[in-house]
Scaffold this motif. Sequence first.
Motif, PDB file in Angstrom:
ATOM      1  N   ILE A  53       0.769  -1.248   0.014  1.00 45.75           N
ATOM      2  CA  ILE A  53      -0.130   0.141   0.017  1.00 45.75           C
ATOM      3  C   ILE A  53       0.904   1.269  -0.116  1.00 45.75           C
ATOM      4  CG2 ILE A  53      -0.333   0.122   2.495  1.00 45.75           C
ATOM      5  CD1 ILE A  53      -3.214   1.036   1.869  1.00 45.75           C
ATOM      6  N   ASN A  54       2.007   1.050   0.475  1.00 45.45           N
ATOM      7  CA  ASN A  54       3.013   2.327   0.289  1.00 45.45           C
ATOM      8  C   ASN A  54       3.444   2.966  -1.031  1.00 45.45           C
ATOM      9  OD1 ASN A  54       3.415   2.755   3.515  1.00 45.45           O
ATOM     10  ND2 ASN A  54       3.921   0.603   3.285  1.00 45.45           N
ATOM     11  N   ASN A  55       3.213   1.820  -1.753  1.00 40.18           N
ATOM     12  CA  ASN A  55       3.453   2.348  -3.295  1.00 40.18           C
ATOM     13  C   ASN A  55       2.218   2.817  -4.125  1.00 40.18           C
ATOM     14  OD1 ASN A  55       6.311   1.866  -2.952  1.00 40.18           O
ATOM     15  ND2 ASN A  55       6.012  -0.248  -3.335  1.00 40.18           N
ATOM     16  N   GLN A  56       1.238   2.766  -3.426  1.00 41.01           N
ATOM     17  CA  GLN A  56      -0.139   3.103  -4.296  1.00 41.01           C
ATOM     18  C   GLN A  56      -0.487   4.645  -3.776  1.00 41.01           C
ATOM     19  OE1 GLN A  56      -2.714   0.274  -2.394  1.00 41.01           O
ATOM     20  NE2 GLN A  56      -1.997  -1.453  -3.637  1.00 41.01           N
ATOM     21  N   LYS A  57      -0.504   5.444  -4.931  1.00 38.92           N
ATOM     22  CA  LYS A  57      -0.568   6.809  -4.716  1.00 38.92           C
ATOM     23  C   LYS A  57      -1.986   7.335  -4.819  1.00 38.92           C
ATOM     24  CE  LYS A  57       3.853   7.343  -4.838  1.00 38.92           C
ATOM     25  NZ  LYS A  57       4.547   7.554  -3.516  1.00 38.92           N
ATOM     26  N   LEU A  58      -2.817   6.767  -5.482  1.00 36.07           N
ATOM     27  CA  LEU A  58      -4.286   7.181  -5.351  1.00 36.07           C
ATOM     28  C   LEU A  58      -5.224   5.970  -4.965  1.00 36.07           C
ATOM     29  CD1 LEU A  58      -4.903   9.164  -8.526  1.00 36.07           C
ATOM     30  CD2 LEU A  58      -5.265   9.949  -6.158  1.00 36.07           C
ATOM     31  N   LEU A  79     -15.137  11.608 -12.771  1.00 35.99           N
ATOM     32  CA  LEU A  79     -13.712  11.251 -12.746  1.00 35.99           C
ATOM     33  C   LEU A  79     -13.115  11.037 -14.100  1.00 35.99           C
ATOM     34  CD1 LEU A  79     -14.108   7.773 -10.599  1.00 35.99           C
ATOM     35  CD2 LEU A  79     -12.887   9.888  -9.881  1.00 35.99           C
ATOM     36  N   PRO A  80     -11.908  11.846 -14.372  1.00 33.07           N
ATOM     37  CA  PRO A  80     -11.030  11.749 -15.649  1.00 33.07           C
ATOM     38  C   PRO A  80     -10.728  10.317 -15.897  1.00 33.07           C
ATOM     39  CG  PRO A  80     -10.416  13.578 -14.114  1.00 33.07           C
ATOM     40  CD  PRO A  80     -11.291  12.789 -13.314  1.00 33.07           C
ATOM     41  N   ASP A  81     -10.772  10.113 -17.233  1.00 36.25           N
ATOM     42  CA  ASP A  81     -10.414   8.696 -17.420  1.00 36.25           C
ATOM     43  C   ASP A  81      -8.990   8.292 -17.019  1.00 36.25           C
ATOM     44  OD1 ASP A  81     -12.682   8.140 -18.647  1.00 36.25           O
ATOM     45  OD2 ASP A  81     -11.994   8.714 -20.905  1.00 36.25           O
ATOM     46  N   ASP A  82      -7.920   9.293 -17.007  1.00 34.39           N
ATOM     47  CA  ASP A  82      -6.672   8.870 -16.448  1.00 34.39           C
ATOM     48  C   ASP A  82      -6.676   8.473 -14.902  1.00 34.39           C
ATOM     49  OD1 ASP A  82      -6.964  11.622 -16.402  1.00 34.39           O
ATOM     50  OD2 ASP A  82      -4.993  12.175 -16.455  1.00 34.39           O
ATOM     51  N   MET A  83      -7.727   9.112 -14.235  1.00 28.51           N
ATOM     52  CA  MET A  83      -7.670   8.987 -12.747  1.00 28.51           C
ATOM     53  C   MET A  83      -8.193   7.562 -12.453  1.00 28.51           C
ATOM     54  SD  MET A  83      -9.626  11.064  -9.895  1.00 28.51           S
ATOM     55  CE  MET A  83      -9.335  10.722  -8.236  1.00 28.51           C
ATOM     56  N   LYS A  84      -9.070   7.279 -13.370  1.00 28.73           N
ATOM     57  CA  LYS A  84      -9.890   5.901 -13.159  1.00 28.73           C
ATOM     58  C   LYS A  84      -8.685   4.846 -13.297  1.00 28.73           C
ATOM     59  CE  LYS A  84     -14.185   7.221 -15.262  1.00 28.73           C
ATOM     60  NZ  LYS A  84     -15.121   7.202 -16.332  1.00 28.73           N
ATOM     61  N   GLU A 112      -5.620   4.841 -12.680  1.00 23.52           N
ATOM     62  CA  GLU A 112      -4.586   5.140 -11.530  1.00 23.52           C
ATOM     63  C   GLU A 112      -4.789   4.820 -10.308  1.00 23.52           C
ATOM     64  OE1 GLU A 112      -2.273   8.806 -11.776  1.00 23.52           O
ATOM     65  OE2 GLU A 112      -2.767   8.858 -13.659  1.00 23.52           O
ATOM     66  N   VAL A 113      -6.158   4.747  -9.837  1.00 24.65           N
ATOM     67  CA  VAL A 113      -6.657   4.382  -8.565  1.00 24.65           C
ATOM     68  C   VAL A 113      -6.812   2.801  -8.301  1.00 24.65           C
ATOM     69  CG1 VAL A 113      -8.822   4.612  -7.066  1.00 24.65           C
ATOM     70  CG2 VAL A 113      -8.054   6.388  -8.695  1.00 24.65           C
ATOM     71  N   THR A 114      -6.274   2.632  -6.930  1.00 22.65           N
ATOM     72  CA  THR A 114      -6.231   1.279  -6.396  1.00 22.65           C
ATOM     73  C   THR A 114      -7.447   1.127  -5.685  1.00 22.65           C
ATOM     74  OG1 THR A 114      -3.915   1.152  -6.257  1.00 22.65           O
ATOM     75  CG2 THR A 114      -5.079  -0.218  -4.954  1.00 22.65           C
ATOM     76  N   LEU A 115      -8.486   0.302  -5.819  1.00 25.64           N
ATOM     77  CA  LEU A 115      -9.735   0.035  -4.905  1.00 25.64           C
ATOM     78  C   LEU A 115      -9.729  -0.839  -4.019  1.00 25.64           C
ATOM     79  CD1 LEU A 115     -12.136   0.111  -8.388  1.00 25.64           C
ATOM     80  CD2 LEU A 115     -11.561   1.962  -6.753  1.00 25.64           C
ATOM     81  N   TYR A 116     -10.176  -0.496  -2.844  1.00 31.36           N
ATOM     82  CA  TYR A 116     -10.307  -1.625  -1.669  1.00 31.36           C
ATOM     83  C   TYR A 116     -11.897  -1.340  -1.397  1.00 31.36           C
ATOM     84  CZ  TYR A 116      -5.265  -1.902  -1.518  1.00 31.36           C
ATOM     85  OH  TYR A 116      -3.940  -2.038  -1.471  1.00 31.36           O
ATOM     86  N   ASP A 117     -12.331  -2.289  -0.907  1.00 28.26           N
ATOM     87  CA  ASP A 117     -13.473  -2.490   0.079  1.00 28.26           C
ATOM     88  C   ASP A 117     -13.009  -2.422   1.257  1.00 28.26           C
ATOM     89  OD1 ASP A 117     -15.292  -5.067  -2.008  1.00 28.26           O
ATOM     90  OD2 ASP A 117     -15.148  -3.073  -2.221  1.00 28.26           O
ATOM     91  N   LEU A 118     -13.724  -1.300   2.049  1.00 29.02           N
ATOM     92  CA  LEU A 118     -13.522  -1.407   3.554  1.00 29.02           C
ATOM     93  C   LEU A 118     -13.831  -2.687   4.536  1.00 29.02           C
ATOM     94  CD1 LEU A 118     -12.481   1.163   5.026  1.00 29.02           C
ATOM     95  CD2 LEU A 118     -14.790   1.596   5.915  1.00 29.02           C
ATOM     96  N   LYS A 119     -12.745  -3.041   5.224  1.00 26.85           N
ATOM     97  CA  LYS A 119     -12.767  -4.125   6.043  1.00 26.85           C
ATOM     98  C   LYS A 119     -13.482  -3.839   7.405  1.00 26.85           C
ATOM     99  CE  LYS A 119     -10.345  -8.255   7.495  1.00 26.85           C
ATOM    100  NZ  LYS A 119     -11.193  -9.192   7.161  1.00 26.85           N
TER     101      LYS A 119
END
Length: 148
Positions: free
Chosen positions: A10-15, A117-122, A124-131
């Motif tokens: 997760i430390n390497n995930q920017k968005l 959401l801009p296409d380039d943002m879509k 780049e984002v890493t998605l998580y479901d909240l635990k």
Amino acid sequence: MDIGCGHMDINNQKLIYFYSPNGTWTRINKNLEYLGLDKNKKVGNTYTRDFSLEVLNNTYMDRYKDYDVLYLDEFYDFEFGDPDCFKNAYEAMKKIITNGKQIVMAGHGRFEDLRWLPDDMKKEVTLYDLKYDLDWDYNYNVDYINYD
């Protein structure tokens, strides 16, 4: 994405976007800890509406300079006012990331349902479901950035 197994660093995930249909509040910080966020990173918790105002006033770089991770709570389209405001906010996010920081967004809505959401943002984002079932003290306190 199931955050319980095989997640990337997760430390390497920017968005990052947390889908949290049952509410966010303190759980975001606990989930970041669970995912292995470096304990030395300072998380700045703020509301998306406040971030949007900081971008509008062009004060965001100074406001968030002391934080490594910026958590944007209540991340919804309407918090930006219009698509152009969202685009400006995304440009600000990219600038923040260029300065070595991470952005964590969270909301009750699915990421795919955010209209502006801009296409380039879509891409780049890493998605998580909240635990939600993490064993932790429910008095866990999260301080939001003070805007006095």
